[in-house]
Structure formats: structure tokens, C-alpha cells
Design a protein around this motif. Sequence first.
Motif, PDB file in Angstrom:
ATOM      1  N   GLU A  81     -41.654  53.466  12.038  1.00 54.65           N
ATOM      2  CA  GLU A  81     -42.920  52.850  12.444  1.00 54.65           C
ATOM      3  C   GLU A  81     -43.233  51.635  11.577  1.00 54.65           C
ATOM      4  O   GLU A  81     -43.676  50.594  12.085  1.00 54.65           O
ATOM      5  N   ALA A  82     -42.994  51.746  10.275  1.00 51.05           N
ATOM      6  CA  ALA A  82     -43.268  50.632   9.364  1.00 51.05           C
ATOM      7  C   ALA A  82     -42.399  49.422   9.716  1.00 51.05           C
ATOM      8  O   ALA A  82     -42.877  48.280   9.691  1.00 51.05           O
ATOM      9  N   MET A  83     -41.138  49.666  10.056  1.00 52.38           N
ATOM     10  CA  MET A  83     -40.264  48.554  10.443  1.00 52.38           C
ATOM     11  C   MET A  83     -40.771  47.878  11.708  1.00 52.38           C
ATOM     12  O   MET A  83     -40.810  46.653  11.797  1.00 52.38           O
ATOM     13  N   ARG A  84     -41.188  48.679  12.691  1.00 50.78           N
ATOM     14  CA  ARG A  84     -41.683  48.099  13.937  1.00 50.78           C
ATOM     15  C   ARG A  84     -42.980  47.312  13.709  1.00 50.78           C
ATOM     16  O   ARG A  84     -43.150  46.215  14.240  1.00 50.78           O
ATOM     17  N   VAL A  85     -43.900  47.872  12.929  1.00 50.61           N
ATOM     18  CA  VAL A  85     -45.174  47.196  12.675  1.00 50.61           C
ATOM     19  C   VAL A  85     -44.935  45.850  11.993  1.00 50.61           C
ATOM     20  O   VAL A  85     -45.487  44.823  12.392  1.00 50.61           O
ATOM     21  N   ALA A  86     -44.109  45.841  10.962  1.00 42.73           N
ATOM     22  CA  ALA A  86     -43.837  44.586  10.244  1.00 42.73           C
ATOM     23  C   ALA A  86     -43.133  43.584  11.163  1.00 42.73           C
ATOM     24  O   ALA A  86     -43.465  42.393  11.148  1.00 42.73           O
ATOM     25  N   SER A  87     -42.211  44.046  11.962  1.00 43.89           N
ATOM     26  CA  SER A  87     -41.478  43.156  12.856  1.00 43.89           C
ATOM     27  C   SER A  87     -42.362  42.591  13.959  1.00 43.89           C
ATOM     28  O   SER A  87     -42.168  41.456  14.395  1.00 43.89           O
ATOM     29  N   MET A  88     -43.334  43.377  14.400  1.00 49.08           N
ATOM     30  CA  MET A  88     -44.226  42.904  15.473  1.00 49.08           C
ATOM     31  C   MET A  88     -45.096  41.734  15.015  1.00 49.08           C
ATOM     32  O   MET A  88     -45.586  40.973  15.839  1.00 49.08           O
ATOM     33  N   GLN A  89     -45.261  41.582  13.728  1.00 52.06           N
ATOM     34  CA  GLN A  89     -46.006  40.428  13.227  1.00 52.06           C
ATOM     35  C   GLN A  89     -45.183  39.145  13.362  1.00 52.06           C
ATOM     36  O   GLN A  89     -45.722  38.048  13.236  1.00 52.06           O
TER      37      GLN A  89
ATOM     38  N   HIS B 123     -41.209  41.236  20.652  1.00 46.94           N
ATOM     39  CA  HIS B 123     -40.038  42.007  21.092  1.00 46.94           C
ATOM     40  C   HIS B 123     -39.772  43.214  20.204  1.00 46.94           C
ATOM     41  O   HIS B 123     -39.052  44.126  20.602  1.00 46.94           O
ATOM     42  N   ALA B 124     -40.349  43.229  19.019  1.00 39.51           N
ATOM     43  CA  ALA B 124     -40.139  44.352  18.103  1.00 39.51           C
ATOM     44  C   ALA B 124     -40.627  45.673  18.699  1.00 39.51           C
ATOM     45  O   ALA B 124     -40.100  46.732  18.371  1.00 39.51           O
ATOM     46  N   MET B 125     -41.607  45.603  19.583  1.00 44.14           N
ATOM     47  CA  MET B 125     -42.110  46.841  20.183  1.00 44.14           C
ATOM     48  C   MET B 125     -41.086  47.475  21.120  1.00 44.14           C
ATOM     49  O   MET B 125     -41.244  48.622  21.528  1.00 44.14           O
ATOM     50  N   LEU B 126     -40.019  46.761  21.414  1.00 42.40           N
ATOM     51  CA  LEU B 126     -38.953  47.308  22.253  1.00 42.40           C
ATOM     52  C   LEU B 126     -37.901  48.064  21.445  1.00 42.40           C
ATOM     53  O   LEU B 126     -37.026  48.707  22.019  1.00 42.40           O
ATOM     54  N   SER B 127     -37.999  48.005  20.125  1.00 50.52           N
ATOM     55  CA  SER B 127     -37.036  48.708  19.281  1.00 50.52           C
ATOM     56  C   SER B 127     -37.189  50.218  19.425  1.00 50.52           C
ATOM     57  O   SER B 127     -38.289  50.753  19.422  1.00 50.52           O
ATOM     58  N   ARG B 128     -36.061  50.899  19.526  1.00 56.09           N
ATOM     59  CA  ARG B 128     -36.053  52.363  19.608  1.00 56.09           C
ATOM     60  C   ARG B 128     -35.424  52.965  18.362  1.00 56.09           C
ATOM     61  O   ARG B 128     -35.012  54.121  18.347  1.00 56.09           O
ATOM     62  N   ALA B 129     -35.360  52.185  17.281  1.00 57.10           N
ATOM     63  CA  ALA B 129     -34.714  52.618  16.043  1.00 57.10           C
ATOM     64  C   ALA B 129     -35.276  53.933  15.530  1.00 57.10           C
ATOM     65  O   ALA B 129     -36.475  54.196  15.628  1.00 57.10           O
ATOM     66  N   LYS B 130     -34.398  54.735  14.969  1.00 58.51           N
ATOM     67  CA  LYS B 130     -34.775  56.014  14.368  1.00 58.51           C
ATOM     68  C   LYS B 130     -34.404  56.004  12.893  1.00 58.51           C
ATOM     69  O   LYS B 130     -33.480  55.310  12.471  1.00 58.51           O
ATOM     70  N   VAL B 131     -35.122  56.810  12.138  1.00 58.61           N
ATOM     71  CA  VAL B 131     -34.798  57.062  10.733  1.00 58.61           C
ATOM     72  C   VAL B 131     -34.937  58.561  10.540  1.00 58.61           C
ATOM     73  O   VAL B 131     -35.905  59.172  11.015  1.00 58.61           O
ATOM     74  N   GLY B 132     -33.984  59.161   9.862  1.00 59.13           N
ATOM     75  CA  GLY B 132     -34.077  60.592   9.650  1.00 59.13           C
ATOM     76  C   GLY B 132     -33.051  61.106   8.670  1.00 59.13           C
ATOM     77  O   GLY B 132     -32.350  60.339   8.002  1.00 59.13           O
TER      78      GLY B 132
END
Length: 165
Positions: A100-108, A112-121
Motif C-alpha cells: 500500500e505504501a508503494m502504491r500511495v507514494a507512486s500515485m503522487q 497509473h500506480a493505482m493499476l499496480s497489483r504488487a504484493k509483499v509478503g
Amino acid sequence: MSEFAFTIGILTLSDKGARGEREDLSGQVIREMIAPIGKVTHYKVVPDDLDTIVETLVEWVDRDEVDLILTTGGTGLSPRDVTPEATARILDWEIPGMAEAMRVASMQKTPHAMLSRAKVGVRRRSMVINLPGSPKGVRENLEVVMPALGHGLSKLKGDPSDCAQ
């Protein structure tokens, strides 16, 4: 923390890269950025193939006990983008705050960052982080999670110290 505290794997997902038609610039960015927290012991470029990605992740975690695996590529909406599905298959649990942090920072920087489906686990005691396929995207996303990586990996490895300071 010592210079090479953690073992690190870089897994680049690219059909063109696997065929030798594209240089892996994103993997190079990861290698440079991650140097302060560990040593890259595993590196591979494979096609965007679900089974190949799953097999590689499982081998690196279960057999080789790599502490941190950073994938690059395959997190978007193209039909061959299967990295999140492959990652989900092998994880014991997710770390949603990092993705979520990666997507939020990228959306700034780009909508197109909101299209990322990246996972971390986590699988066993290894962390897996999906990063975008572009060198710029890798740099921007890795910068977001770097401040928490050392602490998170230390905890996964059994660090008994208190988190509060």
C-alpha cells in the motif's frame, strides 16, 4: 547491522529479457539500491510464466533460504503479468502495508500506480516484494520500503529486541 547482513535474490520477470532481447536495467537498479542491507546471492531473468515464477520463488526460499527476494516486472494488467498471482501462491502471509505504501507514494507521481497489483509478503522466514518492471518504478518503490526493510528482516530472522524505542 553488518555490511552483508541479509541474503538477497533478484528475480526479473520479462519475456524479452529471458530471450536476451532486453537488458535488465531494473535488476541493476535493485542491486545498487539494496547493497547497504545485504548481498545479492541469487539472480535470474525468467519469462512471465506462472509456474516458472512459482518454482523459482519456492526454490530460493525453501531450499536456499534467501532472506529477501525482490521481483521486478509483471505487476500490471497485461495478460502475461502474473507475478502477483505467482507470489500469492507461495506466501504464508502478506504484508499489505508495504504494498500500500508503494502504491500511495507512486500515485503522487502517476495515476497509473493505482493499476499496480504488487504484493509483499512472507514465506517461512523470507520476505518477497514485487516491484514494477521499469527502472524508474523500481527506484521509486524501493525507496519507499527501504527504511523498514532492515527492521522487518531482522524480526523475521528472530530478533528478540523490543520494537519500541
